[in-house]
Motif scaffolding. Structure first.
Motif, PDB file in Angstrom:
ATOM      1  N   ASP A 102      54.458  -9.612 -95.484  1.00  0.00           N
ATOM      2  CA  ASP A 102      54.695  -8.245 -95.008  1.00  0.00           C
ATOM      3  C   ASP A 102      55.100  -7.280 -96.123  1.00  0.00           C
ATOM      4  O   ASP A 102      55.474  -6.145 -95.853  1.00  0.00           O
ATOM      5  N   LEU A 103      55.062  -7.763 -97.379  1.00  0.00           N
ATOM      6  CA  LEU A 103      55.360  -6.947 -98.554  1.00  0.00           C
ATOM      7  C   LEU A 103      56.817  -6.522 -98.660  1.00  0.00           C
ATOM      8  O   LEU A 103      57.149  -5.576 -99.360  1.00  0.00           O
ATOM      9  N   GLN A 104      57.698  -7.232 -97.945  1.00  0.00           N
ATOM     10  CA  GLN A 104      59.121  -6.936 -98.121  1.00  0.00           C
ATOM     11  C   GLN A 104      59.612  -7.482 -99.457  1.00  0.00           C
ATOM     12  O   GLN A 104      60.624  -7.056 -99.971  1.00  0.00           O
ATOM     13  N   HIS A 105      58.875  -8.460 -99.986  1.00  0.00           N
ATOM     14  CA  HIS A 105      59.185  -9.008-101.303  1.00  0.00           C
ATOM     15  C   HIS A 105      58.200  -8.388-102.293  1.00  0.00           C
ATOM     16  O   HIS A 105      57.024  -8.752-102.286  1.00  0.00           O
ATOM     17  N   PRO A 106      58.636  -7.439-103.105  1.00  0.00           N
ATOM     18  CA  PRO A 106      57.677  -6.713-103.947  1.00  0.00           C
ATOM     19  C   PRO A 106      56.978  -7.607-104.978  1.00  0.00           C
ATOM     20  O   PRO A 106      57.634  -8.187-105.850  1.00  0.00           O
ATOM     21  N   PRO A 107      55.646  -7.718-104.910  1.00  0.00           N
ATOM     22  CA  PRO A 107      54.913  -8.580-105.851  1.00  0.00           C
ATOM     23  C   PRO A 107      55.055  -8.098-107.293  1.00  0.00           C
ATOM     24  O   PRO A 107      54.874  -8.886-108.215  1.00  0.00           O
ATOM     25  N   GLU A 108      55.404  -6.809-107.467  1.00  0.00           N
ATOM     26  CA  GLU A 108      55.558  -6.271-108.833  1.00  0.00           C
ATOM     27  C   GLU A 108      56.663  -6.988-109.602  1.00  0.00           C
ATOM     28  O   GLU A 108      56.755  -6.897-110.818  1.00  0.00           O
ATOM     29  N   LYS A 109      57.526  -7.712-108.878  1.00  0.00           N
ATOM     30  CA  LYS A 109      58.616  -8.447-109.537  1.00  0.00           C
ATOM     31  C   LYS A 109      58.132  -9.774-110.122  1.00  0.00           C
ATOM     32  O   LYS A 109      58.841 -10.422-110.895  1.00  0.00           O
ATOM     33  N   LEU A 110      56.934 -10.202-109.715  1.00  0.00           N
ATOM     34  CA  LEU A 110      56.506 -11.553-110.091  1.00  0.00           C
ATOM     35  C   LEU A 110      56.426 -11.802-111.600  1.00  0.00           C
ATOM     36  O   LEU A 110      56.813 -12.875-112.058  1.00  0.00           O
ATOM     37  N   PRO A 111      55.973 -10.819-112.393  1.00  0.00           N
ATOM     38  CA  PRO A 111      55.954 -11.082-113.836  1.00  0.00           C
ATOM     39  C   PRO A 111      57.346 -11.444-114.366  1.00  0.00           C
ATOM     40  O   PRO A 111      57.469 -12.301-115.247  1.00  0.00           O
ATOM     41  N   SER A 153      80.096 -26.365 -95.995  1.00  0.00           N
ATOM     42  CA  SER A 153      79.107 -27.322 -96.475  1.00  0.00           C
ATOM     43  C   SER A 153      79.259 -27.506 -97.984  1.00  0.00           C
ATOM     44  O   SER A 153      79.793 -26.643 -98.679  1.00  0.00           O
ATOM     45  N   SER A 154      78.777 -28.633 -98.493  1.00  0.00           N
ATOM     46  CA  SER A 154      78.999 -28.896 -99.914  1.00  0.00           C
ATOM     47  C   SER A 154      77.921 -28.236-100.783  1.00  0.00           C
ATOM     48  O   SER A 154      78.136 -28.021-101.962  1.00  0.00           O
ATOM     49  N   SER A 155      76.750 -27.906-100.203  1.00  0.00           N
ATOM     50  CA  SER A 155      75.755 -27.174-101.000  1.00  0.00           C
ATOM     51  C   SER A 155      76.096 -25.695-100.925  1.00  0.00           C
ATOM     52  O   SER A 155      76.363 -25.172 -99.859  1.00  0.00           O
ATOM     53  N   LYS A 156      76.060 -25.023-102.066  1.00  0.00           N
ATOM     54  CA  LYS A 156      76.379 -23.588-102.058  1.00  0.00           C
ATOM     55  C   LYS A 156      75.095 -22.784-101.949  1.00  0.00           C
ATOM     56  O   LYS A 156      74.190 -22.916-102.769  1.00  0.00           O
ATOM     57  N   ILE A 157      75.013 -21.961-100.950  1.00  0.00           N
ATOM     58  CA  ILE A 157      73.790 -21.202-100.699  1.00  0.00           C
ATOM     59  C   ILE A 157      74.027 -19.732-100.999  1.00  0.00           C
ATOM     60  O   ILE A 157      74.986 -19.143-100.504  1.00  0.00           O
ATOM     61  N   THR A 158      73.168 -19.159-101.851  1.00  0.00           N
ATOM     62  CA  THR A 158      73.345 -17.747-102.216  1.00  0.00           C
ATOM     63  C   THR A 158      72.994 -16.867-101.025  1.00  0.00           C
ATOM     64  O   THR A 158      71.883 -16.968-100.498  1.00  0.00           O
ATOM     65  N   PRO A 159      73.906 -16.001-100.592  1.00  0.00           N
ATOM     66  CA  PRO A 159      73.545 -15.082 -99.510  1.00  0.00           C
ATOM     67  C   PRO A 159      72.474 -14.127-100.037  1.00  0.00           C
ATOM     68  O   PRO A 159      72.331 -13.954-101.254  1.00  0.00           O
ATOM     69  N   ASP A 160      71.741 -13.510 -99.148  1.00  0.00           N
ATOM     70  CA  ASP A 160      70.742 -12.524 -99.547  1.00  0.00           C
ATOM     71  C   ASP A 160      69.633 -13.069-100.421  1.00  0.00           C
ATOM     72  O   ASP A 160      69.013 -12.320-101.165  1.00  0.00           O
ATOM     73  N   ALA A 161      69.411 -14.369-100.398  1.00  0.00           N
ATOM     74  CA  ALA A 161      68.270 -14.915-101.135  1.00  0.00           C
ATOM     75  C   ALA A 161      67.294 -15.506-100.121  1.00  0.00           C
ATOM     76  O   ALA A 161      67.449 -16.648 -99.709  1.00  0.00           O
ATOM     77  N   PRO A 162      66.318 -14.713 -99.679  1.00  0.00           N
ATOM     78  CA  PRO A 162      65.364 -15.252 -98.706  1.00  0.00           C
ATOM     79  C   PRO A 162      64.333 -16.125 -99.427  1.00  0.00           C
ATOM     80  O   PRO A 162      64.577 -16.538-100.555  1.00  0.00           O
ATOM     81  N   ASP A 163      63.199 -16.364 -98.810  1.00  0.00           N
ATOM     82  CA  ASP A 163      62.260 -17.309 -99.416  1.00  0.00           C
ATOM     83  C   ASP A 163      61.304 -16.611-100.376  1.00  0.00           C
ATOM     84  O   ASP A 163      60.098 -16.701-100.252  1.00  0.00           O
ATOM     85  N   PHE A 164      61.877 -15.889-101.333  1.00  0.00           N
ATOM     86  CA  PHE A 164      61.119 -15.199-102.373  1.00  0.00           C
ATOM     87  C   PHE A 164      61.463 -15.953-103.655  1.00  0.00           C
ATOM     88  O   PHE A 164      62.487 -15.704-104.280  1.00  0.00           O
ATOM     89  N   ARG A 165      60.609 -16.936-104.022  1.00  0.00           N
ATOM     90  CA  ARG A 165      60.991 -17.872-105.084  1.00  0.00           C
ATOM     91  C   ARG A 165      59.829 -18.239-105.981  1.00  0.00           C
ATOM     92  O   ARG A 165      58.671 -18.132-105.591  1.00  0.00           O
ATOM     93  N   TYR A 201      66.185  -7.847-106.587  1.00  0.00           N
ATOM     94  CA  TYR A 201      65.085  -6.951-106.217  1.00  0.00           C
ATOM     95  C   TYR A 201      65.532  -6.081-105.053  1.00  0.00           C
ATOM     96  O   TYR A 201      66.479  -6.410-104.348  1.00  0.00           O
ATOM     97  N   ASP A 202      64.847  -4.939-104.904  1.00  0.00           N
ATOM     98  CA  ASP A 202      65.126  -4.055-103.772  1.00  0.00           C
ATOM     99  C   ASP A 202      64.125  -4.354-102.684  1.00  0.00           C
ATOM    100  O   ASP A 202      62.920  -4.285-102.917  1.00  0.00           O
ATOM    101  N   GLU A 203      64.640  -4.700-101.516  1.00  0.00           N
ATOM    102  CA  GLU A 203      63.723  -5.050-100.436  1.00  0.00           C
ATOM    103  C   GLU A 203      63.042  -3.794 -99.901  1.00  0.00           C
ATOM    104  O   GLU A 203      63.670  -2.753 -99.761  1.00  0.00           O
ATOM    105  N   GLU A 204      61.757  -3.926 -99.638  1.00  0.00           N
ATOM    106  CA  GLU A 204      61.032  -2.787 -99.091  1.00  0.00           C
ATOM    107  C   GLU A 204      60.962  -2.902 -97.592  1.00  0.00           C
ATOM    108  O   GLU A 204      61.261  -3.945 -97.020  1.00  0.00           O
ATOM    109  N   ASN A 205      60.530  -1.815 -96.966  1.00  0.00           N
ATOM    110  CA  ASN A 205      60.324  -1.885 -95.525  1.00  0.00           C
ATOM    111  C   ASN A 205      59.072  -2.693 -95.258  1.00  0.00           C
ATOM    112  O   ASN A 205      58.188  -2.778 -96.102  1.00  0.00           O
ATOM    113  N   ARG A 206      59.032  -3.274 -94.091  1.00  0.00           N
ATOM    114  CA  ARG A 206      57.851  -3.998 -93.673  1.00  0.00           C
ATOM    115  C   ARG A 206      56.637  -3.086 -93.756  1.00  0.00           C
ATOM    116  O   ARG A 206      56.719  -1.931 -93.354  1.00  0.00           O
TER     117      ARG A 206
END
Ligand code: UDP
Ligand code: MG
Length: 333
Positions: A102-111, A153-165, A201-206
């Motif tokens: 949905d382009l909420q994860h800006p592809p311009e960040k990929l480089p 929980s013993s694993s530390k999960i970063t808030p605000d990190a969705p599946d943009f990896r 990154y700055d999340e965009e609107n859907r």
């Protein structure tokens, strides 16, 4: 840019898509533009998670004009986490990138992601600096949830990190070994370890359409995250059970003394009724917690495939690498 005689490194881009017909083409255009000129061999693998619109057709049309575009179509909707898993199972590259259609994860960040990987990061995570039009409620509940989850929980999960990896092939191979049904990939990313780097990154609107995750979905997602990454609620019910039984025993002694020594029989009815209802409440709660975990054990014990593939149109895979100890995608219907 240096000219190398060695073959280019490969990068697979995995894109889960559920009813995203209006986004696919724009996604493709922005992504290919962002990556144009970089010295890598890219493939874009769309995973159509049982869409009922023209999502698959859009992907196939792109694939006809650009051989780097592939499609995996599920037999029905299996969910975002299953779609990502299928992409990771199929990917066959030096690095795999996951991002939303949905382009909420800006592809311009990929480089930037790729540069971090080249500098030695094995898992690069996009962390949301500015949330788009996310409601205050969603933002607040998400922040509270991650705080709670990290506390228990013993694993530390970063808030605000969705599946943009971006995942190095090593990390992809590690994640392929975890076949749990109840999947919470953000927890899994944290659990596997490796050298991790975060990029803001700055999340965009859907781009089009609406979110597929409402409050109730988020609640179940949270419950799945807690029960698969923490046993604290189980322990908590034991502690509460112990405390309440101790109190109840004390009260029992008190009631007997009242009766035998002071002959007070009727008095105390209110407290007794209160105690009985409180105890039943605690018992039901404890049973509920047990039920959640038991349900999870039941799901796991069935060992069903995580997704079923109805159709796959994949760009050429480099044959020798395919034997790299990975399970083939389950396509048995
Ligand atoms: N998605 C999917 N299966 C689903 C729901 C969503 O593959 O059952 C995809 C969706 O097409 C999008 C991504 O997962 O690319 C994130 O979903 P969505 O944008 O609805 O979630 P939000 O960004 O609101 O958390
Ligand atoms: Mg979205």
């Amino acid at each position: 840019m240096t000219v190398e005689s060695a073959p280019k490194k490969t990068i697979d881009i995995v894109v889960p898509a559920f009813n995203e017909e209006a986004c696919i083409r724009a996604f493709y255009e922005r992504t290919t533009r962002a990556l144009a000129g970089l010295p890598y061999a890219f493939r874009i693998l769309f995973v159509d998670d049982g869409s009922t619109d023209q999502t698959a057709e859009e992907c196939l049309a792109l694939g006809r004009t650009d051989p780097r575009v592939g499609l995996l179509r599920f037999s029905r909707n299996f969910g975002h986490q299953a779609a990502l898993t299928a992409g990771l199972d199929l990917a066959d590259a030096d690095a795999v990138i996951t991002l939303d259609a949905d382009l909420q994860h800006p592809p311009e960040k990929l480089p930037e992601f790729i540069a971090a990987w080249e500098q030695g990061a094995e898992l690069v995570s996009g962390v949301r600096r500015r949330a788009s039009s996310m409601s205050l409620w969603k933002r607040l509940s998400s922040a509270l949830f991650y705080r709670f989850l990290n506390a228990i929980s013993s694993s530390k999960i970063t808030p605000d990190a969705p599946d943009f990896r971006l995942l190095d092939a090593k990390v992809v191979r590690a994640i392929r070994r975890l076949r749990e049904q109840s999947r919470f990939l953000r927890g899994i990313y944290s659990w596997v370890g490796f050298r991790q780097v975060e990029i803001f990154y700055d999340e965009e609107n859907r781009k089009a359409g609406g979110s597929h995750y409402g409050t109730l979905d988020m609640l179940f997602f949270a419950l799945r995250a807690v029960t698969s990454f923490s046993r604290a609620p189980l322990r908590l019910s034991t502690y509460v059970g112990l405390c309440v039984s101790g109190l109840a025993f004390g009260f029992g002694v008190y009631a007997v003394v009242q009766n035998v020594v002071f002959h007070q029989v009727i008095r105390g009815w209110t407290s007794l009724a209160g105690l009985v209802s409180f105890l039943s409440g605690v018992q039901l709660l404890t049973l509920g917690v047990l039920g959640e975990y038991l349900g999870q054990v039941l799901e796991e014990s069935k060992q069903r495939p995580l997704y079923l593939v109805a159709e796959s149109h994949l760009p050429e895979l480099s044959a020798p690498k395919r034997a790299s100890g990975r399970e083939p995608p389950s396509s048995d219907a």
